[in-house]
Design an enzyme around this catalytic site. Structure first.
Site, PDB file in Angstrom:
ATOM      1  N   ASP A 125       0.848  -1.187   0.000  1.00  0.00           N
ATOM      2  CA  ASP A 125       0.000   0.000   0.000  1.00  0.00           C
ATOM      3  C   ASP A 125       0.885   1.239   0.000  1.00  0.00           C
ATOM      4  OD1 ASP A 125      -2.602   1.167   0.025  1.00  0.00           O
ATOM      5  OD2 ASP A 125      -2.253   1.779   2.089  1.00  0.00           O
ATOM      6  N   HIS A 132      -4.138  13.998   0.243  1.00  0.00           N
ATOM      7  CA  HIS A 132      -4.290  13.190   1.450  1.00  0.00           C
ATOM      8  C   HIS A 132      -3.085  13.342   2.361  1.00  0.00           C
ATOM      9  CE1 HIS A 132      -5.159   9.806   4.082  1.00  0.00           C
ATOM     10  NE2 HIS A 132      -4.000   9.255   3.758  1.00  0.00           N
ATOM     11  N   GLU A 198     -10.606   3.959   3.521  1.00  0.00           N
ATOM     12  CA  GLU A 198      -9.730   4.706   2.627  1.00  0.00           C
ATOM     13  C   GLU A 198     -10.109   4.402   1.187  1.00  0.00           C
ATOM     14  OE1 GLU A 198      -5.603   5.417   5.083  1.00  0.00           O
ATOM     15  OE2 GLU A 198      -5.684   3.705   3.711  1.00  0.00           O
ATOM     16  N   GLU A 200      -9.316   4.073  -2.417  1.00  0.00           N
ATOM     17  CA  GLU A 200      -8.108   3.875  -3.206  1.00  0.00           C
ATOM     18  C   GLU A 200      -8.434   3.120  -4.493  1.00  0.00           C
ATOM     19  OE1 GLU A 200      -4.647   2.379  -1.223  1.00  0.00           O
ATOM     20  OE2 GLU A 200      -5.338   2.977   0.768  1.00  0.00           O
ATOM     21  N   ASP A 230      -8.803   0.297   1.926  1.00  0.00           N
ATOM     22  CA  ASP A 230      -7.834  -0.190   2.910  1.00  0.00           C
ATOM     23  C   ASP A 230      -8.304   0.258   4.300  1.00  0.00           C
ATOM     24  OD1 ASP A 230      -5.501  -1.607   3.550  1.00  0.00           O
ATOM     25  OD2 ASP A 230      -4.352   0.241   3.704  1.00  0.00           O
ATOM     26  N   ARG A 234      -7.291   3.948  13.113  1.00  0.00           N
ATOM     27  CA  ARG A 234      -6.441   5.117  13.325  1.00  0.00           C
ATOM     28  C   ARG A 234      -5.859   5.181  14.731  1.00  0.00           C
ATOM     29  NH1 ARG A 234      -5.395   6.304   8.129  1.00  0.00           N
ATOM     30  NH2 ARG A 234      -7.281   6.820   6.957  1.00  0.00           N
ATOM     31  N   GLN A 237      -3.101   2.671  14.925  1.00  0.00           N
ATOM     32  CA  GLN A 237      -2.000   3.190  14.115  1.00  0.00           C
ATOM     33  C   GLN A 237      -1.216   4.283  14.850  1.00  0.00           C
ATOM     34  OE1 GLN A 237      -3.313   4.610  10.303  1.00  0.00           O
ATOM     35  NE2 GLN A 237      -1.278   5.186   9.613  1.00  0.00           N
ATOM     36  N   LYS A 250      -3.477  -1.757   9.925  1.00  0.00           N
ATOM     37  CA  LYS A 250      -3.863  -1.938   8.531  1.00  0.00           C
ATOM     38  C   LYS A 250      -4.076  -3.408   8.172  1.00  0.00           C
ATOM     39  CE  LYS A 250      -3.049   2.398   6.967  1.00  0.00           C
ATOM     40  NZ  LYS A 250      -3.837   3.165   5.999  1.00  0.00           N
ATOM     41  N   THR A 254      -8.537  -5.534   3.707  1.00  0.00           N
ATOM     42  CA  THR A 254      -8.499  -4.641   2.562  1.00  0.00           C
ATOM     43  C   THR A 254      -9.506  -5.185   1.562  1.00  0.00           C
ATOM     44  OG1 THR A 254      -6.160  -4.107   2.887  1.00  0.00           O
ATOM     45  CG2 THR A 254      -7.082  -3.714   0.696  1.00  0.00           C
ATOM     46  N   GLU A 360      -9.828  12.539   7.291  1.00  0.00           N
ATOM     47  CA  GLU A 360      -9.755  13.873   6.697  1.00  0.00           C
ATOM     48  C   GLU A 360     -11.101  14.593   6.756  1.00  0.00           C
ATOM     49  OE1 GLU A 360      -7.327  13.718   2.806  1.00  0.00           O
ATOM     50  OE2 GLU A 360      -7.930  11.655   3.233  1.00  0.00           O
TER      51      GLU A 360
END
Length: 418
Positions: A125, A132, A198, A200, A230, A234, A237, A250, A254, A360
């Site tokens: 990834d 971003h 996410e 992607e 994905d 948070r 993380q 993560k 996915t 975000e």
């Protein structure tokens, strides 16, 4: 490029994701058919496994579609990829003399269960969307230091878990992990409270390599693309990522869309990468328009409620293309395998409605977003369903990816509690 008409009427609709210009590859089953390779066309799926068994498709001496994945075709390389696309186009085009042979091999999409379309060898990834990266960096380091010093020089990435890549429709279990509050000296073992999505794109490597690739060689090695979500914890993380980056945050899952849209189908929609603020080193320099004009959306539906579109963005907002990511990945001599999956990194645009993650959109949880139902969200709650969709718009047709969906389920009971 205009629409290529098919004898299958549903493939000629301007609203279908799957006109004859697309021909995406997937794996499906029904109540009476076991898992097999298929091609989406209009509101139907062509049973490619049976078409090969009957000799309607005959590309190589050995069968390519006996097993329910597309890796065997990938291994044949671009010449065979092109031969299959040409054969399928001829079979399904308006006026084809083979219509009577093909009609019994069509299965309604509505009657099919879709499965993983390929065997994922490895998953990498990237963090290659500038908007971003700037948003996240601004939140955590301030606007002056938003981008790491290396960011404008190379696509940053990390090696993920191929074992947790799942197909659209698979439920996503909220993960447990170590969470560390700034108010406490030690972490606690809890379900993630800041679970995120996410938006992607995923690029699929179709040719193996064992040494550095140029950007053009990397471009030639890419077989096709899927939508990719994905899922990210948070809070896990934030505690674990220093100094080595994402790990368990993560590894939950996915999700990818079930249809591989080939590079050939996307060819008319190429667009250039953004203007470079810093000149790239030779192994990463742009050699042409290497991104695609693909409109992307993400929607969120609370349990038993209508969905709200929370993001509208475009793949052209990426800073590094998939070919540049793959070329950089290979520089160390790292072997790349057929079936490797490369996540683009979160795709965000320059405005708030174009942000590709809840991190975000809610600005780290400080600015809740309001859904059409009147409910608010900072991060995902149990029962929330997230659906990604995307398409490239042509002249009277679209090249669509279908959807990439997952629903959040509650964390299991603490498996370590005595």
């Amino acid at each position: 490029m205009p629409l290529t008409p098919s004898w299958l009427d549903s493939a000629n609709s301007p609203d279908t994701d799957f006109p004859l210009n697309n021909l995406p590859y997937g794996v499906f089953s029904t109540d009476t058919l076991g898992s097999r390779c298929g091609v989406a066309i209009g509101n139907m799926i062509l049973d490619v496994t049976t078409a090969e068994a009957q000799g309607i498709i005959d590309l190589t001496d050995e069968p390519l579609f006996e097993l329910p994945f597309w890796n065997d075709l990938m291994e044949q390389g671009p010449a065979v990829w092109t031969a299959l696309r040409n054969r399928l186009t001829a079979l399904l085009a308006k006026g084809s003399k083979d219509q009577a042979l093909l009609e019994p091999l069509l299965v309604p999409l509505a009657d099919a269960t879709l499965h993983m379309p390929f065997v994922v060898s490895e998953f990498t990834d990237f963090y290659a969307g500038r908007h971003h990266a700037t948003n996240v960096g601004t939140m955590f380091r301030g606007p002056e230091n938003a981008l790491p010093p290396n960011w404008l020089h190379m696509p940053i990435g990390y090696n993920g878990r191929a074992s947790s890549v799942v197909v659209s429709g698979t439920d996503i279990r909220r993960p447990w992990g170590q969470l560390k509050s700034p108010d406490h000296d030690t972490p606690a073992f809890l379900p993630s409270r800041r679970f995120d999505m996410e938006l992607e794109m995923g690029a699929i490597v179709g040719m193996a390599s064992d040494g550095p690739l140029t950007v053009d060689q990397a471009e030639a090695a890419i077989f096709g693309y899927v939508l990719l979500n994905d899922w990210s914890a948070r809070d896990i993380q934030a505690w674990e990522y220093q100094p080595l980056g994402p790990f368990q945050a993560k590894a939950t899952a996915t999700s990818i869309s079930p249809w591989i849209v080939t590079k050939a189908a996307l060819e008319p929609f190429r667009v250039p990468t953004p203007k470079r603020e810093v000149e790239l080193l030779d192994h990463l320099k742009d050699t042409g328009p290497m991104l695609y004009d693909i409109d992307l959306t993400a929607s969120l539906a609370p349990e038993s409620k209508h969905a709200t579109t929370i993001t509208r963005t475009n793949y052209r907002e990426m800073y590094y293309s998939a070919a540049q990511q793959l070329a950089h990945h290979s520089t160390s001599g790292c072997p790349m395998n057929v079936g490797d999956l490369l996540g683009s990194g979160t795709i965000s645009g320059p405005t708030k409605p174009e942000r590709g993650s809840l991190l975000e959109l809610s600005w780290g949880g400080k600015e809740p977003i309001t859904l059409d139902t009147g409910q608010t969200r900072t991060f995902l709650e149990d029962g929330d369903a997230v659906t990604l969709a995307g398409h490239a718009q042509g002249e009277g047709y679209r090249i669509g990816f279908g959807t990439c969906a997952g629903t959040i389920r509650p964390a299991l009971k603490n498996p370590y509690k005595r």
